[in-house]
Design a protein around this motif. Structure first.
Motif, PDB file in Angstrom:
ATOM      1  N   LEU A  40      -1.964  -0.750   0.391  1.00 30.22           N
ATOM      2  CA  LEU A  40      -3.119  -1.115   1.202  1.00 30.22           C
ATOM      3  C   LEU A  40      -2.981  -0.619   2.631  1.00 30.22           C
ATOM      4  O   LEU A  40      -1.891  -0.660   3.217  1.00 30.22           O
ATOM      5  CB  LEU A  40      -3.282  -2.640   1.216  1.00 30.22           C
ATOM      6  CG  LEU A  40      -3.935  -3.257  -0.028  1.00 30.22           C
ATOM      7  CD1 LEU A  40      -3.674  -4.758  -0.064  1.00 30.22           C
ATOM      8  CD2 LEU A  40      -5.433  -2.980  -0.044  1.00 30.22           C
ATOM      9  N   ARG A  87      -7.027  -3.852   5.579  1.00 31.28           N
ATOM     10  CA  ARG A  87      -6.934  -4.717   4.402  1.00 31.28           C
ATOM     11  C   ARG A  87      -7.546  -6.083   4.720  1.00 31.28           C
ATOM     12  O   ARG A  87      -7.447  -6.579   5.844  1.00 31.28           O
ATOM     13  CB  ARG A  87      -5.493  -4.859   3.947  1.00 31.28           C
ATOM     14  CG  ARG A  87      -4.572  -5.554   4.936  1.00 31.28           C
ATOM     15  CD  ARG A  87      -3.182  -5.688   4.384  1.00 31.28           C
ATOM     16  NE  ARG A  87      -2.347  -6.493   5.283  1.00 31.28           N
ATOM     17  CZ  ARG A  87      -1.130  -6.919   4.986  1.00 31.28           C
ATOM     18  NH1 ARG A  87      -0.593  -6.620   3.816  1.00 31.28           N
ATOM     19  NH2 ARG A  87      -0.437  -7.639   5.864  1.00 31.28           N
ATOM     20  N   TYR A 106      -4.734  -9.749  -0.649  1.00 37.02           N
ATOM     21  CA  TYR A 106      -5.471  -8.758   0.130  1.00 37.02           C
ATOM     22  C   TYR A 106      -6.222  -7.813  -0.804  1.00 37.02           C
ATOM     23  O   TYR A 106      -5.765  -7.505  -1.908  1.00 37.02           O
ATOM     24  CB  TYR A 106      -4.523  -7.948   1.013  1.00 37.02           C
ATOM     25  CG  TYR A 106      -3.981  -8.726   2.193  1.00 37.02           C
ATOM     26  CD1 TYR A 106      -4.705  -8.817   3.369  1.00 37.02           C
ATOM     27  CD2 TYR A 106      -2.743  -9.369   2.112  1.00 37.02           C
ATOM     28  CE1 TYR A 106      -4.204  -9.524   4.454  1.00 37.02           C
ATOM     29  CE2 TYR A 106      -2.232 -10.072   3.195  1.00 37.02           C
ATOM     30  CZ  TYR A 106      -2.978 -10.146   4.362  1.00 37.02           C
ATOM     31  OH  TYR A 106      -2.492 -10.852   5.422  1.00 37.02           O
ATOM     32  N   ALA A 121      -8.769  -4.015  -0.787  1.00 38.79           N
ATOM     33  CA  ALA A 121      -9.047  -2.785  -0.037  1.00 38.79           C
ATOM     34  C   ALA A 121     -10.430  -2.863   0.605  1.00 38.79           C
ATOM     35  O   ALA A 121     -11.381  -3.343  -0.005  1.00 38.79           O
ATOM     36  CB  ALA A 121      -8.967  -1.577  -0.962  1.00 38.79           C
ATOM     37  N   GLY A 134      -9.314   2.488   1.668  1.00 43.29           N
ATOM     38  CA  GLY A 134      -8.632   1.192   1.710  1.00 43.29           C
ATOM     39  C   GLY A 134      -7.146   1.292   1.446  1.00 43.29           C
ATOM     40  O   GLY A 134      -6.435   0.282   1.517  1.00 43.29           O
ATOM     41  N   TYR A 135      -6.654   2.516   1.143  1.00 40.95           N
ATOM     42  CA  TYR A 135      -5.236   2.697   0.807  1.00 40.95           C
ATOM     43  C   TYR A 135      -4.641   3.837   1.640  1.00 40.95           C
ATOM     44  O   TYR A 135      -5.335   4.781   2.001  1.00 40.95           O
ATOM     45  CB  TYR A 135      -5.057   3.026  -0.669  1.00 40.95           C
ATOM     46  CG  TYR A 135      -5.562   1.959  -1.621  1.00 40.95           C
ATOM     47  CD1 TYR A 135      -4.764   0.886  -1.993  1.00 40.95           C
ATOM     48  CD2 TYR A 135      -6.851   2.038  -2.158  1.00 40.95           C
ATOM     49  CE1 TYR A 135      -5.220  -0.079  -2.877  1.00 40.95           C
ATOM     50  CE2 TYR A 135      -7.316   1.074  -3.046  1.00 40.95           C
ATOM     51  CZ  TYR A 135      -6.502   0.017  -3.393  1.00 40.95           C
ATOM     52  OH  TYR A 135      -6.951  -0.937  -4.259  1.00 40.95           O
ATOM     53  N   THR A 172      -3.005  -4.120  -4.553  1.00 41.71           N
ATOM     54  CA  THR A 172      -4.057  -4.975  -5.113  1.00 41.71           C
ATOM     55  C   THR A 172      -3.892  -5.115  -6.632  1.00 41.71           C
ATOM     56  O   THR A 172      -3.209  -4.315  -7.271  1.00 41.71           O
ATOM     57  CB  THR A 172      -5.445  -4.378  -4.831  1.00 41.71           C
ATOM     58  OG1 THR A 172      -5.544  -3.105  -5.503  1.00 41.71           O
ATOM     59  CG2 THR A 172      -5.670  -4.195  -3.342  1.00 41.71           C
TER      60      THR A 172
END
Length: 559
Positions: free
Chosen positions: A455, A460, A481, A483, A493-494, A549
């Motif tokens: 993340l 995040r 959490y 993304a 988101g990563y 995630t």
């Protein structure tokens, strides 16, 4: 410069004479590598210490880093990139006296400085900087320019000629200003992939278009694609760089190329496959680097790391790392070798390809075209009195048998297999024809692994976890959490990847089950009863810690 640098370092007591003599010998044995690079690689000195010592001795200014604000685009446009890289110098903005400051790795080279003076028609003032800082500044400057791939696509779309230019040797991807359009296109496609941290480039021909996709953190993303009519020239250029037969379009081909992108050197493996609408290309990007991750950087949780280190401390046996292509198996093996290397151990590897050069370890490249396979390489290694052996991959019965015999005769052997989990490695070896009692006697540990995206720390977002979800997945926390996406992570988101692991340690119970040909499911069940953490459980622990995630764990495992 080498003699001058040696005298300066000895005079200032920055390095001992025996170490310096050894570094000088290594530099002489490696054409193109300077004494300062060897000293830094062997961690005897830092770039900054060398730069400051030389600058003080010559009465010049030392430059630690070169910020982008110091670079003048118009000025750099008047000096060829090849010239800057060959002489490791970089013109900076003028000083108060209107003289151009020139950062140089070797300030004793007066002729290139005179050339810069003539090209810019200005007075120059030399300064001392490290080769690394100069090359990084050059690469950063070009990264800040207009998107190279889109610009090259625009040019090749307008150009009527597609000269593929048979160029020998490694070239710098940044040096595209005076290249033919198709060469610009190939260079810029690879360079954009490097900028975006891609591991693979896919060139996919379809009926009316060519699609370019980059694999970033394990996921494929679309990239700007060229027009269909340049397909033949594009593939031909890639073939030339990869030393393939450009006339052959009906059969699959494999090749490789060496590319420089600024200060980074890449080894690119190329695979070409004929399809209905033309040849499909996949290029895997491997960065040549001596930097190897430590085991603590891979994502091991403390308990499993301790178990794995105990296996590494064993005097003999086979340790297998399993997983699909691109799951980080080679990185784990390199980290393991780095952990156990010492001056008292003879460590030899046989690989295809050699992805990282590791100091104090002898590495051998297989060459199947001339009959030098993993089995042949392993057989030859055993005559070199090794203590530790790494085989890049066990692919056949012969290699597996030799590896087993090596472990039974007092060697610690590392290798990889393509299986879905740890227990599946036993079945795979039996399928290759290895006797179960030999597997039980030789294999001491099997590590299965996958890579999950990490993340992005900037975006995040915490969310509550429903009680039924916690119960279903065995989660410990009531929040996790997810993304979100921001500019830093390209709105995915990563950012980056870490491993999730499953370590099967072969104890007496497991050894007996292997010898009696028990199925892999039963072996895995017994290992879990003995305390083994599965891939899924390790992934859930990393979801609890906020590293990744549930969606990522589900993507690479069977939840």
């Amino acid at each position: 410069m080498s003699q001058f640098l040696s005298s300066v370092l000895l005079k200032r007591g920055l390095v001992e004479q025996p170490e310096l003599l050894e570094a000088e010998s290594l530099a002489l044995a490696q054409p193109g590598k300077s004494l300062s690079e060897v000293l830094v690689e062997r961690e005897l000195l830092t770039d900054l210490e060398i730069v400051r010592a030389v600058a003080e001795e010559l009465g010049l200014e030392a430059v630690d880093e070169i910020p982008q604000v110091e670079l003048d685009g118009e000025m750099l446009g008047r000096v060829p990139l090849e010239f800057l890289k060959r002489h490791l110098l970089l013109p900076l903005k003028s000083d108060a006296d209107d003289a151009v400051r020139v950062a140089m790795a070797d300030p004793l080279m007066v002729h290139p400085l005179d050339d810069v003076r003539r090209l810019l028609k200005r007075d120059v003032r030399p300064m001392v900087a490290s080769p690394k800082s100069i090359l990084s500044a050059i690469a950063s400057f070009y990264e800040a320019q207009k998107d190279l791939a889109q610009k090259a696509i625009d040019e090749v779309d307008d150009d009527s000629g597609y000269d593929v230019d048979e160029t020998e040797g490694s070239e710098d991807l940044l040096d595209i200003a005076r290249k033919a359009p198709i060469i610009k296109l190939v260079n810029s496609l690879i360079y954009e992939a490097v900028k975006q941290r891609a591991s693979d480039i896919h060139v996919e021909p379809y009926e009316k278009l060519i699609k370019i996709r980059y694999r970033i953190d394990g996921i494929l993303y679309d990239a700007p694609s060229p027009p269909k009519h340049v397909q033949s020239a594009l593939i031909s250029r890639i073939k030339i760089l990869s030393n393939m037969n450009i006339a052959e379009t009906r059969l699959p081909q494999d090749g490789r190329m060496n590319i420089t992108a600024g200060s980074r050197k890449l080894d690119i493996r190329v695979s070409i496959l004929p399809t209905a609408y033309g040849e499909r290309v996949v290029m895997r990007l491997l960065e040549k680097s001596e930097k190897v991750l430590q085991l603590t950087d891979l994502g091991f949780l403390p308990g499993m790391l301790e178990q794995f280190e105990k296996l590494l401390a064993q005097p003999h046996g086979i340790i297998l790392v399993t997983g699909p292509t691109g799951s980080g198996k080679s990185t784990t093996l390199y980290s393991a070798l780095t952990t156990i290397r010492s001056t008292t151990r003879n460590i030899i590897t046989v690989e295809d390809p050699i992805e990282n050069q590791i100091r104090d370890i002898s590495q051998v490249q297989v060459k199947p075209k001339i009959g030098f396979t993993f089995a042949e390489g392993l057989r030859s290694i055993l005559r070199q009195d090794p203590d530790v052996i790494m085989v890049g991959e066990i692919r056949d019965h012969e290699t597996a048998e030799i590896a087993v015999q090596a472990s039974l005769t007092g060697h610690l052997v590392f290798s990889t297999l393509h299986t879905n989990d740890s227990a599946g490695a036993v079945t795979r070896l039996i399928d290759m024809g290895v006797e179960p009692f030999l597997i039980a006697s030789s294999v001491i540990g099997i590590l299965a692994q996958r890579l999950v995206r990490v993340l992005c720390g900037d975006c995040r977002n915490p969310v509550p976890v429903a009680p039924e979800v916690r119960a279903a997945y065995g989660m410990e926390r009531d929040a996790m959490y997810v993304a979100k996406g921001c500019d830093r992570c390209r709105n995915t988101g990563y950012s980056g990847r870490k491993g999730i692991f499953e370590l099967l340690t072969v104890n007496e119970t497991i050894r007996e089950m292997i010898a009696t040909r028990r199925p892999s499911g039963a072996i895995k069940g017994a290992a879990i009863e003995g305390g083994m953490i599965t891939l899924r459980k390790d992934g859930i622990r990393k979801v609890d810690s906020g590293l990744t995630t549930l969606e990522e764990v589900a993507r690479v495992t069977q939840l």
